[in-house]
Scaffold this motif. Structure first.
Motif, short mmCIF file in Angstrom:
data_model
loop_
_atom_site.label_atom_id
_atom_site.label_comp_id
_atom_site.label_asym_id
_atom_site.label_seq_id
_atom_site.Cartn_x
_atom_site.Cartn_y
_atom_site.Cartn_z
N ARG A 21 0.85 -1.21 0.00
CA ARG A 21 0.00 0.00 0.00
C ARG A 21 0.88 1.25 0.00
O ARG A 21 0.67 2.18 -0.78
N ARG A 105 -7.78 -10.08 5.30
CA ARG A 105 -7.24 -8.80 5.79
C ARG A 105 -8.35 -7.77 6.04
O ARG A 105 -9.51 -8.03 5.77
N ASP A 150 -14.36 -8.46 13.78
CA ASP A 150 -13.26 -7.88 14.54
C ASP A 150 -13.45 -6.35 14.66
O ASP A 150 -13.04 -5.60 13.78
N ARG A 153 -11.15 -3.28 13.88
CA ARG A 153 -11.01 -2.73 12.52
C ARG A 153 -11.67 -1.36 12.40
O ARG A 153 -11.32 -0.57 11.53
N ARG A 156 -9.00 0.90 13.29
CA ARG A 156 -8.00 0.89 12.21
C ARG A 156 -8.50 1.67 10.99
O ARG A 156 -7.74 2.41 10.36
N ARG A 159 -8.10 5.25 11.62
CA ARG A 159 -6.68 5.62 11.66
C ARG A 159 -6.12 5.77 10.24
O ARG A 159 -5.46 6.76 9.92
N ARG A 163 -4.91 9.18 8.47
CA ARG A 163 -3.48 9.28 8.13
C ARG A 163 -3.26 9.63 6.67
O ARG A 163 -2.43 10.44 6.32
P1 ATP Z 1 1.13 0.62 9.59
O1 ATP Z 1 1.62 1.49 8.48
O2 ATP Z 1 0.31 1.37 10.60
O3 ATP Z 1 2.16 -0.27 10.19
P2 ATP Z 1 0.06 -1.78 8.43
O4 ATP Z 1 -0.96 -1.90 7.35
O5 ATP Z 1 1.43 -2.28 8.13
O6 ATP Z 1 0.05 -0.26 8.85
P3 ATP Z 1 -0.16 -3.54 10.70
O7 ATP Z 1 -0.97 -3.27 11.91
O8 ATP Z 1 1.30 -3.69 10.81
O9 ATP Z 1 -0.58 -2.40 9.70
O10 ATP Z 1 -0.77 -4.81 10.01
C1 ATP Z 1 -0.14 -5.45 8.92
C2 ATP Z 1 -1.20 -6.02 7.98
O11 ATP Z 1 -1.95 -7.02 8.68
C3 ATP Z 1 -2.21 -4.98 7.52
O12 ATP Z 1 -1.79 -4.36 6.32
C4 ATP Z 1 -3.46 -5.79 7.33
O13 ATP Z 1 -3.48 -6.34 6.05
C5 ATP Z 1 -3.33 -6.93 8.34
N1 ATP Z 1 -4.12 -6.69 9.55
C6 ATP Z 1 -3.71 -6.08 10.68
N2 ATP Z 1 -4.70 -6.05 11.59
C7 ATP Z 1 -5.76 -6.66 11.03
C8 ATP Z 1 -7.08 -6.95 11.48
N3 ATP Z 1 -7.53 -6.57 12.67
N4 ATP Z 1 -7.88 -7.61 10.62
C9 ATP Z 1 -7.45 -8.00 9.41
N5 ATP Z 1 -6.23 -7.74 8.93
C10 ATP Z 1 -5.38 -7.08 9.73
#
Ligand code: ATP
Length: 401
Positions: A21, A105, A150, A153, A156, A159, A163
């Motif tokens: 992303r 995800r 969940d 989310r 999230r 957030r 952001r």
């Molecule tokens: P950041 O830039 O804040 O680190 P990130 O997308 O890398 O964002 P993480 O919390 O590290 O976020 O999570 C990594 C990946 O795991 C996410 O991109 C998402 O695809 C998946 N993920 C995290 N939490 C959840 C959740 N509660 N339900 C489903 N998928 C999740």
């Protein structure tokens, strides 16, 4: 390297999630998430050998973290092939395991993958329209039960929305309201709520997230005491300003922003109200004690700062008053002291005096033949006080807040 290793092992490997992303958004992201079609833990061990890193494996989840010498992390997960998906003779089976992984995800924008093995290096895997949603700046859930499955989310979604300056998709917004009607936040454990709340409070603009959550009444459904009133909003705004200023100084150590904001969220509450919040967020006793103590120390310091100002105290008095306080406590005092002349002194203290030490050590006193004892401490403090009080500022004045 991950790609070459995958080829040698006959695996497929993909970079997934936030890493992909952020590439599409042209944003820096040093946390790499890999999904391996094969034995993820074995793959992580081999890759760590190549990169000179350490591995922490979770056998139960078939995941591992590689920690590189510079502290960077690579998360490795194993794509799980479900049995019903196993008619391997079908040509469609290719990608089906990574598809399974992506479908679990949170949002379409996080459900993108890039293949890393040389066979198809750089192929973008986008089953759920993540690329389009990035273009349209939209946060969309993968399916309609996502928030019920969940509820973290919801935190999230807001957030990421704030952001990246995105918008929640219309249906996603309706699903949040629906989850709210079902009182889903009540069902979330304290530690999961806190995990996500801390991520929000560590964002560069958490207040926007909190206000957005407030617009859905999410904060008060986590706990009524989390509701923002005007006073707390103002303190949080000031905290954002103070932390923004402090960040630009690139001073060590870095503060824990969430802690400064959390103090702001607790402002105006007494000890037992803070205890209720700590209980809802499942703080370990140690963290709760630390925060309760910090609040007490801060309020004592505020009083003493008042008389220090009135009496035109010396720099060294200010120093000995503030030095025992954790950095977050001083930053919080700055945020509280908006419009207050004391803020200038606090900013001077942070930029010039914090962490200063006397120019001599106990060893020097020993060499002078002084018998060791409590006198050492007094002498060293006096030496430091003389240094601080005679000290001319050595940083340009514009560093002051
Ligand atoms: P950041 O830039 O804040 O680190 P990130 O997308 O890398 O964002 P993480 O919390 O590290 O976020 O999570 C990594 C990946 O795991 C996410 O991109 C998402 O695809 C998946 N993920 C995290 N939490 C959840 C959740 N509660 N339900 C489903 N998928 C999740």
């Amino acid at each position: 390297q991950a790609g070459d290793l995958a080829r040698d092992l006959g695996y497929h490997v993909y970079a997934v999630g936030g890493f992909v992303r952020d590439i599409l958004l042209h944003r820096r992201n040093l946390d790499v998430d890999l999904v391996v079609e094969g034995d993820g833990i074995y793959f992580a061990r081999r890759l760590a050998l190549d990169l000179g890193g350490r591995v922490r494996a979770h056998k139960k989840f078939k995941t591992a973290v590689i920690i590189l010498p510079d502290g960077q992390r690579i998360d490795v997960a194993t794509a799980r092939l479900e049995y019903y998906e196993h008619p391997a003779a079908l040509p469609t089976v290719e990608l089906s395991t990574v598809k399974m992984d992506l479908s679990r995800r949170d949002f379409t924008v996080n459900a993108l993958a890039v293949q890393l093995d040389p066979e198809q290096f750089g192929r973008l895997v986008d089953f759920f329209g993540g690329q389009k949603d990035i273009k349209e700046k939209t946060i969309r859930v993968m399916h309609s039960l996502s928030f019920v499955e969940d509820p973290t989310r919801i935190l999230r979604a807001v957030r990421f929305e704030q952001r990246f300056h995105f918008q929640l998709g219309g249906q996603t917004e309706r699903l949040i309201k629906n989850a709210q009607r079902l009182n889903m936040m009540h069902k979330l454990s304290g530690s999961r709520v806190f995990g996500e709340l801390r991520l929000i409070l560590n964002e560069s603009k958490p207040l926007a997230c909190l206000q957005r959550l407030e617009s859905f009444n999410i904060l008060e459904s986590i706990h009524p005491l989390l509701k923002l009133d005007g006073n707390r909003q103002r303190i949080l705004e000031e905290t954002e300003r103070v932390l923004g200023w402090y960040r630009l100084l690139y001073l060590d150590p870095e503060p824990r922003p969430w802690l400064v904001y959390f103090l702001g969220l607790c402002s105006g509450y007494n000890q037992s109200q803070v205890h209720l919040l700590a209980h809802r967020l499942a703080f370990p006793q140690k963290r709760e004690n630390f925060i309760q103590q910090l609040r007490q120390d801060i309020s004592q310091c505020r009083e003493q700062l008042g008389s220090w100002m009135q009496n035109h105290g010396q720099v060294s008095d200010l120093f000995f008053l503030l030095e025992p306080l954790p950095l977050e406590g001083v930053l919080y005092l700055m945020a509280r002291g908006y419009k207050d002349p004391v803020r200038r002194h606090l900013s001077l203290y942070l930029t010039q005096y914090r962490g200063q030490e006397p120019d001599i050590t106990g060893k020097d006193l020993q060499q002078m033949g002084l018998p060791s004892g409590p006198l050492y401490r007094t002498i060293l403090q006096r030496v430091l006080a003389a240094k601080l009080d005679g000290k001319a500022p050595d940083r340009p004045a514009q560093l002051e807040m």
